[in-house]
Design a protein around this motif. Sequence first.
Motif, mmCIF file in Angstrom:
data_model
loop_
_atom_site.group_PDB
_atom_site.id
_atom_site.type_symbol
_atom_site.label_atom_id
_atom_site.label_comp_id
_atom_site.label_asym_id
_atom_site.label_seq_id
_atom_site.Cartn_x
_atom_site.Cartn_y
_atom_site.Cartn_z
ATOM 1 N N ALA A 111 0.816 -1.219 0.000
ATOM 2 C CA ALA A 111 0.000 0.000 0.000
ATOM 3 C C ALA A 111 0.845 1.263 0.000
ATOM 4 C CB ALA A 111 -0.940 0.000 1.201
ATOM 5 N N ILE A 142 -7.047 -4.482 -3.197
ATOM 6 C CA ILE A 142 -8.135 -5.195 -2.514
ATOM 7 C C ILE A 142 -8.067 -6.698 -2.781
ATOM 8 C CG2 ILE A 142 -9.936 -5.030 -4.291
ATOM 9 C CD1 ILE A 142 -11.806 -4.176 -1.919
ATOM 10 N N HIS A 147 -4.591 -7.403 2.151
ATOM 11 C CA HIS A 147 -5.914 -6.820 2.408
ATOM 12 C C HIS A 147 -6.780 -7.797 3.198
ATOM 13 C CE1 HIS A 147 -9.539 -4.506 1.925
ATOM 14 N NE2 HIS A 147 -10.147 -5.585 1.502
#
Length: 165
Positions: A111, A142, A147
Amino acid sequence: MRVESAGISIVAIDGACTGADFERALEADIRVAADGATFSADGARDLAACAHRLTRLLGEARAKEIVLGPRRFDAATALRLGIVTRVVPAAELAATAAALVERLAALPPLALPAIRDAVRAARDLTPDAALAVEHAHFRRLIATRDHKAAVAAFFERRPAVFTGD
């Protein structure tokens, strides 16, 4: 001192930050300064290559004021201008930078570069194009194991463990 964590660079500035050192500091994602640090970019003398970075960071008028110097300014002014994100006592500088690195290291490693890219897109692109960049990163992230680990950790009320997958 310059440290990198998952593609995000942090620079800790203590003492005089001038010329090429000033330019290198501007390249960092996060800049923290000791309360006694000073800054200067004398473009008229050094033909400072930091003009484009300062212009993006501060706007044209303030960038010209700094680059057309000589204009020395202190850490409090650098904070007010937005050149640094935090000013701390010199004795706390290394610990503050280390705490930032530790905080970043605890975040999902996939991220961090996406966040960096999305922030830059917001600065450089039209709002619609920047939002498209952000959505593309979201769609990619995602689907990752990290995630899924974050969601599971949230529901289990425990810290997530990220693997970069």
